[in-house]
Structure formats: C-alpha cells, structure tokens
Design a protein around this motif. Structure first.
Motif, short mmCIF file in Angstrom:
data_model
loop_
_atom_site.label_atom_id
_atom_site.label_comp_id
_atom_site.label_asym_id
_atom_site.label_seq_id
_atom_site.Cartn_x
_atom_site.Cartn_y
_atom_site.Cartn_z
N UNK A 247 17.76 -3.00 -10.28
CA UNK A 247 17.59 -4.45 -10.31
C UNK A 247 16.60 -4.92 -9.25
N UNK A 248 16.69 -4.36 -8.05
CA UNK A 248 15.76 -4.73 -6.98
C UNK A 248 14.33 -4.31 -7.30
N UNK A 249 14.17 -3.11 -7.84
CA UNK A 249 12.85 -2.54 -8.07
C UNK A 249 11.98 -3.36 -9.00
N UNK A 250 12.57 -4.20 -9.83
CA UNK A 250 11.82 -5.02 -10.78
C UNK A 250 11.20 -6.26 -10.13
N UNK A 251 11.52 -6.53 -8.88
CA UNK A 251 11.05 -7.75 -8.21
C UNK A 251 9.61 -7.61 -7.71
N UNK A 252 8.95 -8.75 -7.44
CA UNK A 252 7.59 -8.70 -6.88
C UNK A 252 7.59 -8.12 -5.47
N UNK A 253 6.42 -7.65 -5.05
CA UNK A 253 6.30 -6.92 -3.78
C UNK A 253 6.77 -7.74 -2.58
N UNK A 254 6.56 -9.06 -2.57
CA UNK A 254 7.01 -9.88 -1.45
C UNK A 254 8.53 -9.82 -1.31
N UNK A 255 9.21 -9.88 -2.46
CA UNK A 255 10.67 -9.80 -2.45
C UNK A 255 11.15 -8.40 -2.08
N UNK A 256 10.42 -7.39 -2.51
CA UNK A 256 10.78 -6.02 -2.13
C UNK A 256 10.63 -5.81 -0.62
N UNK A 257 9.56 -6.35 -0.06
CA UNK A 257 9.37 -6.22 1.38
C UNK A 257 10.50 -6.89 2.14
N UNK A 258 10.94 -8.07 1.67
CA UNK A 258 12.05 -8.77 2.32
C UNK A 258 13.34 -7.97 2.18
N UNK A 259 13.55 -7.37 1.03
CA UNK A 259 14.76 -6.56 0.82
C UNK A 259 14.74 -5.29 1.67
N UNK A 260 13.57 -4.69 1.81
CA UNK A 260 13.46 -3.53 2.70
C UNK A 260 13.79 -3.94 4.13
N UNK A 261 13.27 -5.08 4.55
CA UNK A 261 13.58 -5.60 5.89
C UNK A 261 15.08 -5.82 6.03
N UNK B 138 0.83 -1.21 0.00
CA UNK B 138 0.00 0.00 0.00
C UNK B 138 0.87 1.26 0.00
N UNK B 139 1.97 1.23 0.73
CA UNK B 139 2.89 2.38 0.75
C UNK B 139 3.50 2.62 -0.62
N UNK B 140 3.87 1.53 -1.30
CA UNK B 140 4.44 1.66 -2.65
C UNK B 140 3.41 2.22 -3.63
N UNK B 141 2.17 1.81 -3.50
CA UNK B 141 1.11 2.31 -4.39
C UNK B 141 0.76 3.76 -4.08
N UNK B 142 0.75 4.11 -2.82
CA UNK B 142 0.39 5.46 -2.38
C UNK B 142 1.47 6.49 -2.73
N UNK B 143 2.72 6.04 -2.73
CA UNK B 143 3.85 6.94 -2.97
C UNK B 143 4.68 6.39 -4.13
N UNK B 144 4.36 6.79 -5.37
CA UNK B 144 5.00 6.20 -6.54
C UNK B 144 6.53 6.28 -6.57
N UNK B 145 7.12 7.33 -6.02
CA UNK B 145 8.57 7.47 -6.05
C UNK B 145 9.30 6.64 -5.01
N UNK B 146 8.55 6.02 -4.10
CA UNK B 146 9.16 5.27 -3.01
C UNK B 146 10.00 4.09 -3.51
N UNK B 147 9.50 3.37 -4.50
CA UNK B 147 10.22 2.21 -5.05
C UNK B 147 11.61 2.62 -5.53
N UNK B 148 11.68 3.71 -6.29
CA UNK B 148 12.97 4.18 -6.82
C UNK B 148 13.87 4.72 -5.72
N UNK B 149 13.28 5.29 -4.67
CA UNK B 149 14.08 5.84 -3.58
C UNK B 149 14.71 4.76 -2.72
N UNK B 150 13.99 3.63 -2.53
CA UNK B 150 14.46 2.57 -1.63
C UNK B 150 15.32 1.51 -2.31
#
Length: 118
Positions: free
Chosen positions: A35-49, A19-31
C-alpha cells in the motif's frame, strides 16, 4: 497518567531519496508495504522518515523489520502507525500505549516527528 517513552525525528532529502529508489529497483519493495509503495515519492520519503523516527524513539533496537511499521492514513485523517511483529514487540517492551506521528514535505525535504507514550 501517561508519560513520554521516546521521541524521534528524521529528515529526508526527497531528490536524493528518489535517486536511491531509481538506482536500486528493489529498495521500494524492501522498505515499504504494498500500500505504501504505490504512493508518490514525496510521500514515500516522509514515510521513510517516519520509520527512521520511530526506530530512534524506540532506542534503535536491532532486528526491526521495515514492513512491521506501516504509515496508514484514512480519508481526511492524520497519519498514524500500524505496528506489527518486530516493531510492535519493541514498543510493547517499552510499555508504549500510544504513538503520535507528524509528517511534512516541503522545500525538497520530508520530515517526521514521533512521540511515544506509555
């Protein structure tokens, strides 16, 4: 002989993170790196963790850049960190010679554990 320099753990609610990624479009590129940004949301959440966990293991120094800590994974291999810039400098200052990373996502949660050795 090496010793543990730091330990970090973080847990991310995948639905809330999505929901945070959808609400704030630039968040994916900022975090995440490109290469990471192209992954599915479950993998992104794990990488953020993982990025949060390594920051904790380093003692949460100010000025760390999200892109200076990338989670990489070769075919059939476990995930590991590619450290650069601010995160690499913080690790070097603590004498880190090895970073261990474990990721999991299940039941709506993504978890990362980090152990730093020096």
């Amino acid at each position: 002989m090496s010793s543990i320099v730091g330990i970090g753990v973080d847990v991310v609610d995948i639905e809330r993170f999505s929901a945070s990624l959808q609400r704030t479009p630039g968040l994916r590129a900022r975090l995440f790196t490109e290469a990471e940004a192209a992954l599915p949301v479950e993998s992104l959440a794990a990488r953020f963790a993982a990025k949060e966990a390594i920051a904790k293991a380093l003692g949460a120094p100010a000025g760390l850049s999200w892109h200076d800590c990338e989670v990489v994974r070769s075919e059939g291999r476990r995930p590991e960190f590619a450290l650069r810039g601010t995160v690499e400098a913080a690790a070097a200052a603590l004498g880190v010679t090895c970073a261990h990373l474990s990721l999991a996502h299940d039941g709506g949660l993504a978890t990362a554990y980090v152990i730093l050795e020096g």
